[in-house]
Design a protein around this motif. Structure first.
Motif, PDB file in Angstrom:
ATOM      1  N   VAL A 197      32.351  39.694  64.240  1.00 26.54           N
ATOM      2  CA  VAL A 197      32.406  40.322  65.563  1.00 26.54           C
ATOM      3  C   VAL A 197      31.595  39.506  66.564  1.00 26.54           C
ATOM      4  O   VAL A 197      32.049  39.249  67.687  1.00 26.54           O
ATOM      5  N   LEU A 198      30.403  39.069  66.174  1.00 28.29           N
ATOM      6  CA  LEU A 198      29.584  38.280  67.095  1.00 28.29           C
ATOM      7  C   LEU A 198      30.209  36.925  67.393  1.00 28.29           C
ATOM      8  O   LEU A 198      30.082  36.408  68.512  1.00 28.29           O
ATOM      9  N   ALA A 199      30.892  36.328  66.438  1.00 27.48           N
ATOM     10  CA  ALA A 199      31.535  35.033  66.673  1.00 27.48           C
ATOM     11  C   ALA A 199      32.738  35.163  67.601  1.00 27.48           C
ATOM     12  O   ALA A 199      33.064  34.228  68.333  1.00 27.48           O
ATOM     13  N   ASN A 200      33.390  36.314  67.591  1.00 27.66           N
ATOM     14  CA  ASN A 200      34.594  36.517  68.403  1.00 27.66           C
ATOM     15  C   ASN A 200      34.365  37.509  69.532  1.00 27.66           C
ATOM     16  O   ASN A 200      35.312  38.137  70.006  1.00 27.66           O
ATOM     17  N   ILE A 201      33.132  37.636  69.999  1.00 31.41           N
ATOM     18  CA  ILE A 201      32.825  38.664  70.994  1.00 31.41           C
ATOM     19  C   ILE A 201      33.505  38.399  72.337  1.00 31.41           C
ATOM     20  O   ILE A 201      33.857  39.328  73.051  1.00 31.41           O
ATOM     21  N   GLU A 202      33.732  37.144  72.649  1.00 28.51           N
ATOM     22  CA  GLU A 202      34.391  36.834  73.928  1.00 28.51           C
ATOM     23  C   GLU A 202      35.831  37.350  73.936  1.00 28.51           C
ATOM     24  O   GLU A 202      36.303  37.863  74.945  1.00 28.51           O
ATOM     25  N   SER A 203      36.524  37.215  72.834  1.00 24.74           N
ATOM     26  CA  SER A 203      37.908  37.707  72.793  1.00 24.74           C
ATOM     27  C   SER A 203      37.944  39.234  72.809  1.00 24.74           C
ATOM     28  O   SER A 203      38.892  39.830  73.310  1.00 24.74           O
ATOM     29  N   TYR A 204      36.904  39.872  72.281  1.00 21.90           N
ATOM     30  CA  TYR A 204      36.853  41.341  72.330  1.00 21.90           C
ATOM     31  C   TYR A 204      36.537  41.834  73.741  1.00 21.90           C
ATOM     32  O   TYR A 204      36.978  42.909  74.139  1.00 21.90           O
ATOM     33  N   LYS A 205      35.791  41.050  74.497  1.00 26.36           N
ATOM     34  CA  LYS A 205      35.485  41.433  75.890  1.00 26.36           C
ATOM     35  C   LYS A 205      36.730  41.388  76.756  1.00 26.36           C
ATOM     36  O   LYS A 205      36.853  42.153  77.711  1.00 26.36           O
ATOM     37  N   LYS A 206      37.669  40.483  76.457  1.00 28.50           N
ATOM     38  CA  LYS A 206      38.881  40.330  77.257  1.00 28.50           C
ATOM     39  C   LYS A 206      39.858  41.477  77.057  1.00 28.50           C
ATOM     40  O   LYS A 206      40.671  41.747  77.924  1.00 28.50           O
ATOM     41  N   LYS A 207      39.780  42.142  75.929  1.00 23.43           N
ATOM     42  CA  LYS A 207      40.739  43.219  75.641  1.00 23.43           C
ATOM     43  C   LYS A 207      40.436  44.467  76.401  1.00 23.43           C
ATOM     44  O   LYS A 207      39.465  44.870  76.813  1.00 23.43           O
TER      45      LYS A 207
END
Length: 69
Positions: free
Chosen positions: A59-69
């Motif tokens: 989750v921390l490694a992909n947090i930027e993609s989660y912010k975009k959703k």
């Protein structure tokens, strides 16, 4: 009135407590049947570490993609 409640509670409380399920821990005081090697300990600790820290790291490694959703 409080005397009546006290009498009822003293007579019913043991009956209510008696129906509860008591749990017993299965603790053994004998040594293990076979000793655990250092490699098995390291593998076990590694698996537990990966299972606990792996999802949060993802989750921390992909947090930027989660912010975009």
């Amino acid at each position: 009135m409080s005397g009546l409640l006290r009498t009822i509670s003293t007579r019913t409380a043991p009956a209510l407590r008696g129906s509860m399920i008591t749990q017993k821990a299965s603790v053994y005081t004998r040594p293990a049947k076979s000793p655990i090697s250092a490699a098995e300990t390291a593998i076990g600790l590694g698996v537990f570490t990966l299972a606990i820290l792996g999802p949060s790291g993802w989750v921390l490694a992909n947090i930027e993609s989660y912010k975009k959703k």
